[in-house]
Design a protein around this motif. Structure first.
Motif: not given
Length: 606
Positions: A323, A325-326, A328, A372, A391-395
């Protein structure tokens, strides 16, 4: 005549003559390349050099002035650059009275004729009613399903594509045999080399469990019970109903089950649950339940009121993912041992070790078709760290997903050892080889050398333009490929969008079309054409427009899907309609039947 008109004509004529001089000098610079192409491509190579030279100049102001004078404004000059400029110069001279009135002797149709000839040599005859052929990626089941192949041929497929990144030589031979069995049908075979694999490494497997979950309504009432297929662990058999999860159990215990039996268990959460035997089959049983159940390897099953029990055999491990996101940090490693799904910082391997020798701080890295992305912030011998920007949201990042490094100069050959081995099969089965990951002329030379070694110098070759290096080197790649008679280009828009940026894709695909038309080289338009229709049976509005744009290519490629025959039929219809409206960049003014007669004006009396 306006007093200013002669000055406008003279200014335009001066600019056109300057362009013609620029074209001549550019052609001289490209002459060493042009001298190496096959005789059939000599005119196309020269025209390509002239087109590249013209497109190094901003001619928009000249175009506006020519259009204002009612002259050819060069917007469709790709196939005949010098002829177009000379015709404009002649017209301007005649308008100034400096040349006698006479028609241009230039043959503006010759470039199109050569392109059509080259397309037929590579891709087969032009289909009736449309300009573009249809290529379809073959699924694995095409090896054993003659009705699938027949259905695609009936729907309009002219070229079958086999991707050597999947399956093996036995499957490829079986697919080719299925196509050959349909005698009397013209269908070529194109086979894609896999190229270097730049993918994410493995992730540690999750627990060996299966979740059964019923479907409920808004009130929580069960609408559809959850079901599973119990079969013998020693001799497992496929489920009689598609989509049922398979649960291996002891064969002796399985044979004693009867319809209506209730099987009790404690699932992996220690929750007490019951399964009802719903259907008895010779090789297994279907069970159902109206509660969510987590079954695991080793879970004990016992029939209520009966002696004896069984345990569930080996279940497949749950596929895990990282997991991110932006913000990390993701560590990418040479080490391809399975990565933990919950490490800090997250880490994952990369299948191409050379990337670690070439990557630098600041280079972009994109994963999973660009879903990503980020930039390298630290480089070590065995790893590099990527600061995730999107992305800003978790991917979710899974194993085996594509990795793109558009800013990194990868010093590797596009032709791998696997590709060299696969070529022996390809030259025996295919009409066309499609070259993945090509970036510079040296790659083309290597492929041609290998084909010569195999005695297959006349095999058709399609260069897949799928990375930024290939796009930036496209004129040189074209001229290198044109040493052979049967050559073409594929616009592989998936990786190309990631490499060049999605916002640039529309521009990039147009530029590839223009350069190939200037070289008189056929184009395959590929990636996600009618993809939603092929997969779900219902197209999106945007992909219909995209398919219409594809008509400007000489071939359009569809990928596999459950509704692929429907997608082929729809594409045939779209291409046939657009053939009457568009020829490359030229709009064709066929009669419009949508408005047969003028409507009465409001207030008119009949």
């Amino acid at each position: 005549m306006s007093s200013q008109r002669p000055a406008l004509l003279e200014s335009a004529l001066d600019d056109v003559n300057l362009l013609l001089e620029h074209l001549d000098s550019a052609a001289a610079e490209w002459q060493p390349w042009i001298d190496r192409v096959a005789p059939e491509h000599r005119d196309g190579a020269l025209n390509l050099a002239r087109y590249c030279a013209m497109r190094q100049v901003d001619v928009r102001d000249l175009q506006r002035r020519l259009a204002g004078l009612g002259l050819n404004s060069l917007e469709s000059a790709e196939a005949h650059v010098q002829q177009s400029l000379r015709a404009v110069a002649l017209a301007l001279s005649q308008m100034l009275g400096a040349a006698p009135l006479s028609a241009s002797t230039a043959d503006f149709a010759e470039g199109a004729r050569v392109l059509n000839r080259n397309a037929e040599d590579l891709l087969g005859p032009r289909p009736a009613g449309r300009a573009a052929r249809i290529m379809v990626t073959m699924p694995t089941q095409a090896a054993t399903d003659p009705t699938l192949v027949a259905g695609l041929l009936d729907s309009g497929m002219e070229i079958a594509r086999i991707n050597c990144a999947h399956d093996d030589a036995q499957i490829w031979r079986a697919i080719a045999a299925q196509i050959a069995d349909h005698t009397g049908r013209h269908c070529l075979i194109a086979m894609d080399l896999a190229g270097p694999k730049l993918r994410t490494g493995p992730i540690e497997p999750g627990p060996q469990i299966i979740r059964l979950r019923p479907t409920r309504d808004a009130r929580g009432e069960v609408l559809v019970a959850a079901r599973a297929w119990l079969t013998s662990a020693g001799a497992p058999a496929p489920s009689p109903r598609p989509g049922l999860p398979t649960v291996p159990v002891g064969g002796g215990w399985l044979r004693r089950l009867r319809a209506g039996d209730i099987i009790e268990l404690r699932d992996t959460r220690r929750s007490r649950r019951w399964l009802e035997v719903e259907q008895i089959c010779p090789v297994g049983v279907v069970v159902s339940c109206d509660q969510t159940v987590y079954l695991g390897t080793g879970t004990q099953l016992k029939v209520v009121g009966e002696e004896g029990a069984s345990v569930i055999g080996e279940l497949p491990a749950v596929t895990q993912f990282l997991r991110v996101r932006a913000g990390d940090t993701l560590r990418v490693t040479r080490d391809l041992s399975p990565a933990p799904a919950s490490a800090e910082p997250a880490r994952i391997g990369c299948t191409l070790p050379e990337v670690f020798d070439c990557a630098g701080v600041g280079d972009r890295v994109c994963f999973d078709d660009g879903k990503i992305s980020g930039r390298i912030v630290e480089v070590a011998h065995a790893s590099f760290d990527v600061r995730v920007d999107a992305p800003l949201e978790e991917a979710k990042l899974r194993a085996g997903k594509g990795v793109n490094v558009p800013d990194t100069d990868l010093r590797i050959s596009a032709l791998t050892d696997k590709d060299r081995a696969d070529l022996a099969e390809i030259v025996a089965l295919a009409d066309i080889v499609q070259f993945s990951f090509v970036r510079d002329p040296a790659d083309v030379e290597q492929l041609f050398d290998e084909l010569d070694r195999l005695g297959a110098s006349d095999l058709g070759v399609v260069l897949k333009i799928e990375n930024r290096g290939a796009f930036e080197n496209l004129p040189q790649l074209l001229l290198s490929a044109m040493r052979r008679r049967r050559v073409g280009v594929m616009i592989a828009r998936g990786d190309l969008a990631v490499e060049c940026g999605y916002e640039r894709l529309a521009e990039v695909q147009e530029e590839i079309l223009w350069l190939c038309e200037a070289a008189h080289i056929p184009v395959v338009w590929a990636t996600q054409v009618l993809e939603q229709l092929a997969k779900s049976g219902v197209p999106s509005r945007a992909e219909i427009s995209d398919a219409a744009l594809a008509q400007r290519a000489e071939c359009v490629m569809l990928n596999k899907g459950a509704h692929i025959a429907d997608a082929v039929r729809a594409l045939c219809d779209i291409l046939a309609r657009m053939t009457g409206h568009q020829d490359k960049k030229t709009a064709l003014l066929r009669p419009l039947r949508s408005w047969e007669s003028p409507a009465a004006a409001v207030g008119d009396t009949p």
